[in-house]
Scaffold this active site. Structure first.
Site, mmCIF file in Angstrom:
data_model
loop_
_atom_site.group_PDB
_atom_site.id
_atom_site.type_symbol
_atom_site.label_atom_id
_atom_site.label_comp_id
_atom_site.label_asym_id
_atom_site.label_seq_id
_atom_site.Cartn_x
_atom_site.Cartn_y
_atom_site.Cartn_z
ATOM 1 N N ASP A 95 -1.635 -10.060 -4.603
ATOM 2 C CA ASP A 95 -2.999 -9.571 -4.498
ATOM 3 C C ASP A 95 -3.720 -9.854 -5.660
ATOM 4 O O ASP A 95 -3.655 -8.974 -6.649
ATOM 5 C CB ASP A 95 -2.872 -7.980 -4.297
ATOM 6 N N ASN A 103 -7.088 -9.819 -5.819
ATOM 7 C CA ASN A 103 -8.162 -9.001 -5.637
ATOM 8 C C ASN A 103 -9.400 -9.730 -5.950
ATOM 9 O O ASN A 103 -10.435 -9.019 -6.728
ATOM 10 C CB ASN A 103 -7.996 -7.888 -6.729
ATOM 11 N N GLU A 110 1.853 -3.065 -5.090
ATOM 12 C CA GLU A 110 1.277 -1.604 -4.730
ATOM 13 C C GLU A 110 2.712 -0.999 -4.243
ATOM 14 O O GLU A 110 2.509 -0.154 -3.313
ATOM 15 C CB GLU A 110 -0.035 -1.296 -3.944
ATOM 16 N N ASN A 128 0.874 -1.125 -0.031
ATOM 17 C CA ASN A 128 0.118 0.104 0.075
ATOM 18 C C ASN A 128 0.769 1.161 0.001
ATOM 19 O O ASN A 128 0.446 2.048 0.854
ATOM 20 C CB ASN A 128 -0.839 -0.258 1.478
#
Length: 265
Positions: free
Chosen positions: A153, A155, A36, A10
């Site tokens: 990730d 998602n 990210e 993040n």
């Protein structure tokens, strides 16, 4: 033994200030995959851009401050590949793979999507292009006597046990029927295995992402979207999978937690 960790950081510059540097220094993982990252290498502190004892593979996005994936490996890769051959996503900072002895490890950041917007269209195009690549990659690895591990990730929460509030998310990106069906194909026709679910078939969770909004973390109202997805031979060697959930909200350095799996020889 091979220990692999994956975490959506993040924003690595922010995570580095909040505890990622200390976590990386303490981890016993042989490979750490990040998603990210949202930064170029020259924008990152040296402790994460070139940490002592690690080789770094990095794929940035042409969209400044977005996406970005990395792989830290204690072993120098034989080969690094950025992207998976689809022109639209080659420089999107969503896929990087490193070829290590006997195993290909990839860091994936699949688009998050948003129903009814171009972001969902992008996610669907990515999924349509990525599945054939997974099939191709597995075939090439098998021919070379190697295994494949795609972590990151994804998602998508595959099943009801993979998110706390599944009933209210059935029409939201990340738990749409067509997305879940696509994961069925990853585990079916592409022949990969969800390593965490193999070790813990019942659930619920363990969750890997909690929204910063409200009290999602405190109430463990999370999603299991950070996955280690392996070819069957490697999945059978998985002995332990741990979600490194922070003890408290204040100790979090990302809204995701690292997922760490140890594989036997």
């Amino acid at each position: 033994m091979l220990t692999v960790s994956t975490v959506n950081v993040n924003g690595l510059r922010a995570a580095a200030k909040k505890g990622f540097v200390e976590w990386l220094a303490a981890t016993e993982a042989d490979v750490v995959c990040c998603q990210e990252v949202r930064a170029e290498l020259d924008e990152l502190p040296s402790e994460v851009a070139a940490p002592e004892g690690w080789h770094v593979a990095h794929a940035s996005s042409v969209a400044k401050g977005r996406n970005g994936v990395m792989v830290f490996s204690r072993i120098e890769p034989e080969l690094v590949r950025i992207g998976f051959g689809e022109a639209e996503f080659e420089d999107s900072g969503r896929y990087v793979e490193v070829h290590l002895p006997g195993v290909i490890v990839a860091s994936l950041y699949l688009p998050s999507g948003d129903v009814g917007t171009p972001r969902q269209d992008e996610k669907e195009r990515f999924m349509a292009a990525f599945l054939p690549y997974l099939v191709e990659l597995r075939g090439k690895a098998e021919a070379a006597g190697s295994e494949v591990l795609v972590v990151g990730d994804w998602n998508i929460a595959h099943a009801e046990v993979d998110l706390k509030n599944w009933k209210t998310n059935r029409k939201n990106s990340g738990f749409l029927p067509e997305e879940r069906a696509w994961m069925d194909r990853v585990y079916g026709e592409a022949g990969y295995v969800d390593v965490q679910r193999r070790l813990d078939p019942e659930g619920p969770g363990p969750y890997t992402w909690w929204s910063y909004r409200g009290k999602a973390f405190d109430n463990d109202a999370g999603w299991r979207i950070d996955l280690q997805v392996a070819t069957p031979g490697l999945a059978e060697r998985a002995k332990l999978a741990v979600v490194e959930r922070a003890e408290t909200y204040a100790e979090r350095w990302s809204d995701h937690a690292p997922v760490t799996v140890t594989y036997s020889d």
